[in-house]
Scaffold this motif. Structure first.
Motif, PDB file in Angstrom:
ATOM      1  N   LEU A  90       0.827  -1.205   0.000  1.00  0.00           N
ATOM      2  CA  LEU A  90       0.000   0.000   0.000  1.00  0.00           C
ATOM      3  C   LEU A  90       0.859   1.252   0.000  1.00  0.00           C
ATOM      4  O   LEU A  90       0.580   2.224  -0.720  1.00  0.00           O
ATOM      5  N   GLN A  91       1.914   1.219   0.784  1.00  0.00           N
ATOM      6  CA  GLN A  91       2.835   2.357   0.833  1.00  0.00           C
ATOM      7  C   GLN A  91       3.486   2.582  -0.523  1.00  0.00           C
ATOM      8  O   GLN A  91       3.621   3.727  -0.988  1.00  0.00           O
ATOM      9  N   THR A  92       3.880   1.515  -1.196  1.00  0.00           N
ATOM     10  CA  THR A  92       4.534   1.623  -2.494  1.00  0.00           C
ATOM     11  C   THR A  92       3.589   2.173  -3.549  1.00  0.00           C
ATOM     12  O   THR A  92       3.971   3.031  -4.359  1.00  0.00           O
ATOM     13  N   VAL A  93       2.344   1.686  -3.556  1.00  0.00           N
ATOM     14  CA  VAL A  93       1.354   2.207  -4.507  1.00  0.00           C
ATOM     15  C   VAL A  93       1.142   3.701  -4.296  1.00  0.00           C
ATOM     16  O   VAL A  93       1.084   4.485  -5.259  1.00  0.00           O
ATOM     17  N   LEU A  94       1.035   4.110  -3.055  1.00  0.00           N
ATOM     18  CA  LEU A  94       0.792   5.521  -2.759  1.00  0.00           C
ATOM     19  C   LEU A  94       1.965   6.389  -3.209  1.00  0.00           C
ATOM     20  O   LEU A  94       1.761   7.469  -3.789  1.00  0.00           O
TER      21      LEU A  94
END
Length: 426
Positions: free
Chosen positions: A125-129
């Motif tokens: 999720l952090q990477t997508v954001l």
């Protein structure tokens, strides 16, 4: 961006990349020789780019597919320590905007594989954001896949992942529409000036929209589809969706980006043809239900109103009336009439209360009340909306002073027992 393209920042990036690749090579030395070889080749590639180019960031972006390949292979090992190392390195590259469209697509495909294997979900999720907030290279199918990934993680059984994914989805939806607003701003001098869309606008082809606007259109259309329990057109791969969450997202977009719907006929079409019919359909149980009526003998029992849905629907209605009244005069007449019906004495008390709250939001805007009078009450063959609202509020207030009989004289004779006092500012 100015802080990331200074000579010191670029030098630091190159050092970190080589350090990450060396760490990856060391971790994969025994168990994953192909990854080790790819990491060592990546070190040589980074050194070559640094030696042969003056515009290092541009050169890294042009070669980003090769640069990120060792890290993608590292994620493919599914080893927690290696995966964490690789995701951190990929995030560093993205934060410096040295990821091309092709590389971004490859990264999203890799994240999808990790999601399907339930690996490093919070890190995903952090990477997508980071990818979607620092770069504008992700569009069309790649963007939809990234959004679906976040939705899928929102419906996992882990509460922390669930809540983090919900916040990520909200932020990503906002980012998609912020991109469209920025795109409109960049092209405002070279395209025809947008005008307020009035009346019954015909649907225009989505091909008339620019890339960011098209993404926003497809996303909003699919949110309507999902809330209506229909299959999405663009968000392919969705396996689960709750109506409450979908309504929250619709309300957020409508409230935060009204200019998008007022200035683009394609979006005003979605308002009139998708959002308004959807709201009216979902309100149906609230209109038909009567408090205390027996439905057991009825061949088709009436569905009870559901508080979480009703509350969010009324919020959407409030936004539609406040932000888009000039565009939805006919539809707003229906919405206001529904609000009046919700104040009937045979409706559940909680439904009457939330209807009063919605009417209060509208009453604090005098210009809206004047518009109601001009558009409805002052016209000969139109619903007397303003009159009906006043009469319904009066009846509702009077009903609060009627103490229902409880069969216990000790309680029914007490003055003020069961009375709820409140005030409304008009």
């Amino acid at each position: 961006m100015s802080g990331t393209n200074s000579p010191e920042a670029v030098k630091k990036l190159l050092e970190n990349m080589q350090s990450d690749l060396r760490a990856l090579s060391l971790e994969c030395k025994k168990k994953f020789p192909p990854v080790k070889e790819a990491a060592e080749s990546g070190i040589i590639k980074v050194k070559t780019i640094a030696a042969r180019n003056t515009e290092i960031l541009a050169a890294l972006k042009d070669n980003s597919s090769e640069v990120v390949q060792p890290f993608l292979m590292g994620c493919g090992t599914k080893e927690p320590k290696i995966t964490q190392l690789c995701l951190a390195a990929i995030q560093r590259l993205m934060s410096h905007e040295v990821v091309s469209e092709t590389a971004a697509g490859n990264i999203i495909n890799m994240l999808w594989q990790l999601m399907e294997n339930s690996l490093e979900e919070l890190k995903l999720l952090q990477t997508v954001l980071v990818l979607l907030t620092t770069n504008t290279v992700v569009h069309d199918e790649a963007l939809s896949k990234a959004i679906v990934l976040c939705f899928r993680l929102h419906f996992t059984k882990d509460n922390i992942t669930n809540n983090t994914a919900a916040a990520t989805v909200r932020q990503v939806v906002t980012v998609v529409f912020e991109r469209m607003v920025a795109e409109d701003e960049r092209h405002r001098d070279i395209i025809e000036q947008p005008v307020l869309v009035q009346g019954n606008s015909n649907r225009r082809s989505v091909s008339t929209l620019k890339p960011c606007a098209k993404d926003a259109y497809m996303l909003f259309q699919d949110l309507c589809q999902l809330v209506n329990a229909d299959a999405p057109y663009w968000l392919v791969g969705m396996t689960e969706m709750t109506r409450t969450f979908g309504l929250e997202l619709l309300e957020s977009v409508l409230n935060d980006f009204p200019q998008v719907f007022l200035q683009h006929q394609e979006f005003s079409f979605l308002l009139k043809e998708r959002v308004c019919p959807l709201v009216i359909k979902l309100f149906s149980p609230n209109i038909k239900f009567r408090q205390g009526s027996s439905t057991s003998s009825s061949p088709a029992p009436v569905e009870k109103p559901y508080f979480p849905i009703c509350m969010r629907l009324l919020r959407v209605v409030s936004v539609l009336i406040k932000q888009f009244y000039s565009l939805l005069v006919t539809e707003c007449e229906i919405f206001l009439s529904l609000l009046v019906k919700f104040l009937d004495a045979d409706k559940p008390q909680w439904l009457r209360a939330v209807a009063v709250e919605s009417i209060h939001r509208l009453c604090v805007q005098p210009q809206l009340l004047r518009s109601f009078c001009q558009s409805y009450d002052m016209k000969q063959h139109s619903t007397k909306v303003f009159r009906d609202i006043v009469n319904a509020l009066g009846s509702f207030i009077q009903s609060l002073f009627l103490v229902p009989p409880t069969g216990n004289p000790a309680t029914t004779n007490q003055p003020g027992k069961g009375i709820f006092i409140f005030s409304i500012s008009v």
